[in-house]
Design a protein around this motif. Structure first.
Motif, mmCIF file in Angstrom:
data_model
loop_
_atom_site.group_PDB
_atom_site.id
_atom_site.type_symbol
_atom_site.label_atom_id
_atom_site.label_comp_id
_atom_site.label_asym_id
_atom_site.label_seq_id
_atom_site.Cartn_x
_atom_site.Cartn_y
_atom_site.Cartn_z
ATOM 1 N N GLY A 344 0.784 -1.226 0.000
ATOM 2 C CA GLY A 344 0.000 0.000 0.000
ATOM 3 C C GLY A 344 0.814 1.273 0.000
ATOM 4 O O GLY A 344 0.265 2.363 0.191
ATOM 5 N N ASP A 345 2.116 1.177 -0.207
ATOM 6 C CA ASP A 345 2.962 2.372 -0.202
ATOM 7 C C ASP A 345 2.993 3.029 -1.577
ATOM 8 O O ASP A 345 2.857 2.366 -2.612
ATOM 9 N N ASP A 346 3.177 4.343 -1.575
ATOM 10 C CA ASP A 346 3.493 5.078 -2.790
ATOM 11 C C ASP A 346 4.854 5.737 -2.548
ATOM 12 O O ASP A 346 5.403 5.657 -1.436
ATOM 13 N N PRO A 347 5.459 6.359 -3.554
ATOM 14 C CA PRO A 347 6.789 6.942 -3.345
ATOM 15 C C PRO A 347 6.860 7.902 -2.165
ATOM 16 O O PRO A 347 7.848 7.914 -1.412
ATOM 17 N N ASP A 348 5.822 8.725 -1.986
ATOM 18 C CA ASP A 348 5.799 9.699 -0.894
ATOM 19 C C ASP A 348 5.817 9.009 0.467
ATOM 20 O O ASP A 348 6.651 9.314 1.334
ATOM 21 N N SER A 349 4.917 8.049 0.669
ATOM 22 C CA SER A 349 4.825 7.391 1.981
ATOM 23 C C SER A 349 6.055 6.530 2.256
ATOM 24 O O SER A 349 6.531 6.447 3.393
ATOM 25 N N TYR A 350 6.607 5.906 1.193
ATOM 26 C CA TYR A 350 7.730 4.988 1.402
ATOM 27 C C TYR A 350 9.010 5.732 1.769
ATOM 28 O O TYR A 350 9.755 5.305 2.654
ATOM 29 N N ILE A 351 9.269 6.867 1.110
ATOM 30 C CA ILE A 351 10.496 7.596 1.441
ATOM 31 C C ILE A 351 10.399 8.196 2.840
ATOM 32 O O ILE A 351 11.396 8.314 3.556
ATOM 33 N N ARG A 352 9.186 8.570 3.267
ATOM 34 C CA ARG A 352 9.028 9.085 4.624
ATOM 35 C C ARG A 352 9.146 7.959 5.657
ATOM 36 O O ARG A 352 9.551 8.189 6.793
ATOM 37 N N LYS A 353 8.824 6.748 5.236
ATOM 38 C CA LYS A 353 8.894 5.595 6.143
ATOM 39 C C LYS A 353 10.331 5.110 6.333
ATOM 40 O O LYS A 353 10.762 4.846 7.462
ATOM 41 N N VAL A 354 11.099 4.994 5.226
ATOM 42 C CA VAL A 354 12.421 4.361 5.314
ATOM 43 C C VAL A 354 13.575 5.359 5.254
ATOM 44 O O VAL A 354 14.720 5.000 5.549
ATOM 45 N N GLY A 355 13.301 6.606 4.832
ATOM 46 C CA GLY A 355 14.376 7.589 4.733
ATOM 47 C C GLY A 355 15.012 7.627 3.354
ATOM 48 O O GLY A 355 14.832 6.722 2.534
ATOM 49 N N ASP A 356 15.798 8.662 3.116
ATOM 50 C CA ASP A 356 16.364 8.920 1.792
ATOM 51 C C ASP A 356 17.305 7.816 1.321
ATOM 52 O O ASP A 356 17.205 7.327 0.191
ATOM 53 N N THR A 357 18.222 7.394 2.193
ATOM 54 C CA THR A 357 19.255 6.431 1.784
ATOM 55 C C THR A 357 18.656 5.092 1.400
ATOM 56 O O THR A 357 18.960 4.534 0.330
ATOM 57 N N LYS A 358 17.788 4.550 2.256
ATOM 58 C CA LYS A 358 17.178 3.249 1.959
ATOM 59 C C LYS A 358 16.246 3.322 0.754
ATOM 60 O O LYS A 358 16.092 2.343 0.017
ATOM 61 N N PHE A 359 15.629 4.461 0.576
ATOM 62 C CA PHE A 359 14.748 4.623 -0.591
ATOM 63 C C PHE A 359 15.562 4.501 -1.878
ATOM 64 O O PHE A 359 15.161 3.809 -2.823
ATOM 65 N N LYS A 360 16.713 5.162 -1.917
ATOM 66 C CA LYS A 360 17.564 5.094 -3.105
ATOM 67 C C LYS A 360 18.080 3.676 -3.324
ATOM 68 O O LYS A 360 18.184 3.208 -4.468
ATOM 69 N N GLU A 361 18.386 2.986 -2.235
ATOM 70 C CA GLU A 361 18.831 1.584 -2.340
ATOM 71 C C GLU A 361 17.711 0.712 -2.899
ATOM 72 O O GLU A 361 17.949 -0.197 -3.702
ATOM 73 N N TYR A 362 16.474 1.007 -2.474
ATOM 74 C CA TYR A 362 15.317 0.241 -2.951
ATOM 75 C C TYR A 362 15.131 0.445 -4.457
ATOM 76 O O TYR A 362 14.869 -0.513 -5.204
ATOM 77 N N LEU A 363 15.277 1.686 -4.911
ATOM 78 C CA LEU A 363 15.147 1.968 -6.343
ATOM 79 C C LEU A 363 16.161 1.160 -7.146
ATOM 80 O O LEU A 363 15.833 0.564 -8.181
ATOM 81 N N LYS A 364 17.383 1.143 -6.654
ATOM 82 C CA LYS A 364 18.453 0.443 -7.367
ATOM 83 C C LYS A 364 18.221 -1.069 -7.386
ATOM 84 O O LYS A 364 18.428 -1.734 -8.403
ATOM 85 N N ALA A 365 17.748 -1.602 -6.271
ATOM 86 C CA ALA A 365 17.586 -3.051 -6.145
ATOM 87 C C ALA A 365 16.354 -3.572 -6.881
ATOM 88 O O ALA A 365 16.339 -4.724 -7.345
ATOM 89 N N HIS A 366 15.297 -2.762 -6.997
ATOM 90 C CA HIS A 366 14.025 -3.255 -7.527
ATOM 91 C C HIS A 366 13.684 -2.722 -8.915
ATOM 92 O O HIS A 366 12.580 -2.975 -9.422
ATOM 93 N N SER A 367 14.595 -2.010 -9.534
ATOM 94 C CA SER A 367 14.333 -1.489 -10.874
ATOM 95 C C SER A 367 14.500 -2.601 -11.909
ATOM 96 O O SER A 367 15.482 -3.343 -11.887
ATOM 97 N N GLN A 368 13.518 -2.741 -12.781
ATOM 98 C CA GLN A 368 13.612 -3.724 -13.859
ATOM 99 C C GLN A 368 13.053 -3.114 -15.144
ATOM 100 O O GLN A 368 12.224 -2.207 -15.108
ATOM 101 N N ASP A 369 13.543 -3.625 -16.278
ATOM 102 C CA ASP A 369 13.071 -3.066 -17.541
ATOM 103 C C ASP A 369 11.584 -3.362 -17.719
ATOM 104 O O ASP A 369 11.050 -4.352 -17.207
ATOM 105 N N PHE A 370 10.934 -2.490 -18.463
ATOM 106 C CA PHE A 370 9.476 -2.549 -18.575
ATOM 107 C C PHE A 370 8.985 -3.840 -19.213
ATOM 108 O O PHE A 370 7.970 -4.405 -18.801
ATOM 109 N N ILE A 371 9.682 -4.330 -20.227
ATOM 110 C CA ILE A 371 9.231 -5.539 -20.916
ATOM 111 C C ILE A 371 9.243 -6.725 -19.954
ATOM 112 O O ILE A 371 8.299 -7.527 -19.920
#
Length: 662
Positions: A344-371
């Motif tokens: 149920g998180d969106d970018p706004d709620s998630y970055i406020r929940k985990v903080g800036d550093t972990k949010f950036k780590e999450y982006l890097k770890a969970h990014s996948q190509d669209f196809i």
């Protein structure tokens, strides 16, 4: 509003290097005399955007956008003419002396008025947030609750609209703003039949929407009344001459530099997503503001990067609804990654929940190509349903077919084959069907071949390849000319010939067709008794004649600075060359004559062609009049005129090498 003096405008236009100006936004590659790139104003698979350094212009042969350096800044940044001039003046360190005369102030146009009143509204709402008791007790706590710092609030110019029927409208009218502009921007709602006017935004936190140059063009407004079920949560500015929601992305003004630097744009849904991520150090983020992604929004991102990462909040319905927009991104050759948030998180709620550093780590770890993302999404839905599985596979191939890069397509087809457990060759066959259908739908229309004096676009290759291409181009032109001769619409044929006459005059005004006689002198002299029928070409012909009578050559350069946009655009279109001869011809020591080498032949033929078409129009006009004539003498007179015109038509036809069958 003060205007820039003409001599300063001339200096700016003269110093602005079209290659440097366009090169700040687009990666140009030299090909022949011009430079080329994929158009920044529309999506395409092969470059059709040309910059001509020697003429100081750009032209897209796909969407038709064209102009000089000033027009390019207006188009790319969405600015006014004056703002574009100021941009270039700053770039080239030119001091601007503004004309503050009453006439200049009066020349302020309607569009600028809308910008001014929108800026006033923004300042009013900002002041209401910080200086008013209501704003301090209601608006400010909301922003604090959402974790926004004073710096973020200031940077994005957030504000508050008082919970009053017409407080803003009264303030604007007292400042001297006209009611019609308040209504046109949507800031005030006017009920003419009731004689009432009131504020559109009341008791809401305000999110100003900026264009890419930072001017306020509209507002998003959120209510803070949770118990009012009749009032919508968000109210936005309506469409206006300065605000088109399908062209705008929230936060682009604040994000564009970071997008260029990071070479990726994060795409989110809401205002607060942008604000929270920006505050957390992820400044290359924009929002579609809850609307479906449009082609113009994609083009806007494409000006700054070819890489987009879409951040989803995990709502399946929302994800499925946005997939079509991502197909548009793929079609433009952009790379698309996806990051999905769960629980149920969106970018706004998630970055406020985990903080800036972990949010950036999450982006890097969970990014996948669209196809890959879409394959997994559809595979899960269709796991135990053969019909849904077939539909899902077809959907995947449609998306893959949008990708212009052949290697990427091949990789994704193989990946899709593994994901769905289906033979790769089946997917390739389905792709070929889609590709073939697209080719048929985009087949060039008859008559679109290059003209006899516009060499085709040849790539360096073997002599046989070049000869084959030349033969094909000649055959295409012959077919186009044959179809032209069979056309019944004489006015269209005359328009085509008038266009060619003006094109030759503007491009080769000072080139001699014979000793002591220039192209412009020859053509204007030969056609002085011809009345042009197409308004734009009649105006240009008359303007060229006047210039010549004044002792000046009617070249395109001056007309490209004309005050009327229609004149500027037409002249730029006439002098833009889509095709250039490849250096491969010279490599094989093959001389291919250019248009300028055949200017005497071309000028003479265009004069004859225009006269020929005019004679045909006169014949048709007289033939039609026969049906209404009653007087035998008048009938005889018209018949003799028709015979004389037909004899003249045949004479011109013989000179052109055209057989006239009547």
């Amino acid at each position: 509003m003060a205007l820039i003096k003409k001599e300063v405008v001339d200096q700016i236009i003269q110093q602005a290097d079209i290659v440097e100006v366009v090169g700040d936004f687009v990666s140009l590659k030299k090909k022949g005399q011009n430079l080329w790139a994929p158009c920044p104003f529309h999506y395409e698979k092969s470059p059709s955007f040309s910059v001509a350094p020697n003429k100081g212009i750009y032209k897209c042969f796909g969407c038709g956008k064209a102009g000089n350096a000033v027009q390019f800044i207006m188009d790319i940044e969405g600015t006014s003419y004056v703002e574009a001039l100021k941009y270039l003046a700053k770039k080239y360190s030119i001091d601007i002396e503004e004309d503050t005369s009453p006439a200049a102030v009066q020349a302020q146009n309607e569009k600028d008025s809308l910008f001014i009143i929108s800026d006033f509204a923004k300042e009013y709402y900002v002041k209401a947030l910080h200086k008013n008791d209501e704003g301090q007790s209601i608006g400010a706590p909301y922003f604090k609750q959402r974790g926004l710092s004073a710096a973020t609030i200031q940077k994005f110019e957030l504000g508050y609209s008082l919970d009053s029927w017409d407080d803003f409208t009264k303030a604007a009218l007292e400042k001297g703003f006209q009611l019609k502009y308040l209504e046109e921007t949507g800031l005030t709602i006017v009920k003419q039949e009731e004689g009432k006017q009131y504020d559109r935004f009341r008791g809401r936190v305000m999110f100003p929407i900026h264009n890419v140059s930072g001017r306020t063009i509209g507002f998003g407004a959120r209510t803070l009344k949770s118990n009012d079920k009749k009032s919508p949560k968000y109210v936005n500015s309506p469409e206006s001459p300065i605000y088109h929601k399908s062209d705008v992305l929230y936060g682009m003004f604040q994000a564009k530099q970071a997008i260029r630097q990071e070479d990726v744009c994060y795409l989110v849904e809401g205002y607060l997503d942008v604000l929270s991520l920006h505050q957390g150090g992820i400044e290359n983020v924009v929002a579609s503001s809850g609307t479906s992604l449009t082609e113009n929004q994609i083009k806007l991102i494409g000006r700054y990067t070819k890489n987009i990462t879409v951040l989803y909040d995990g709502d399946p319905a929302g994800i499925k609804a946005s997939l079509r927009g991502i197909d548009l991104i793929l079609e433009g050759g952009l790379n698309v990654d996806v990051v999905l948030f769960s629980d149920g998180d969106d970018p706004d709620s998630y970055i406020r929940k985990v903080g800036d550093t972990k949010f950036k780590e999450y982006l890097k770890a969970h990014s996948q190509d669209f196809i890959s993302f879409k394959s997994e999404l559809y595979a899960q839905e269709a796991r135990n349903n053969p019909v849904k599985k077939a539909e899902a596979i077809r959907e995947m191939v449609v998306s893959i077919a949008k990708i212009p890069d052949a290697i990427k397509r091949s990789v994704f087809l193989k990946q899709c084959s593994i994901q769905f457990g289906i033979d790769e060759q089946v997917l390739i066959s389905e792709y070929n069907k889609i590709h073939l259908a697209e080719q048929k739908s985009s087949k060039p229309t008859p008559g679109s071949a290059p003209s006899a004096f516009s060499p085709g676009s040849y790539s360096p290759g073997s002599f046989e390849e070049m000869a084959a291409e030349a033969e094909a181009a000649a055959a295409a032109e012959a077919e186009a000319y044959e179809q032209e001769n069979q056309t019944e619409d004489t006015s269209t044929l005359i328009k085509t010939r008038e266009r060619e006459v003006i094109r030759l005059i503007l491009n080769y005004a000072d080139k001699e067709v014979e000793e002591g006689l220039t192209t412009s002198q020859f053509m204007l002299g030969e056609l002085e008794d011809i009345e042009f029928q197409t308004p734009i070409y009649k105006r240009l012909f008359d303007m060229c004649r006047i210039k010549l009578e004044q002792g000046f050559m009617p070249t395109a350069a001056e007309f490209m600075q004309h005050e009327e946009k229609e004149i500027r655009n037409e002249v730029i279109d006439l002098v833009s060359e889509k095709y250039e001869l490849s250096e491969g011809w010279a490599t094989h020591e093959i001389f291919v004559p250019r248009e300028v080498d055949l200017i005497q032949y071309g000028s003479e033929r265009e004069v004859l062609r225009l006269k020929w078409r005019n004679v045909q129009a006169m014949i048709r006009e007289h033939m039609n009049s026969l049906q209404t004539l009653q007087d035998p003498q008048e009938l005889d007179k018209v018949l003799r005129t028709i015979k004389a015109l037909k004899d003249f038509e045949k004479q011109i036809g013989d000179m052109l090498g055209i057989v006239v069958n009547r």
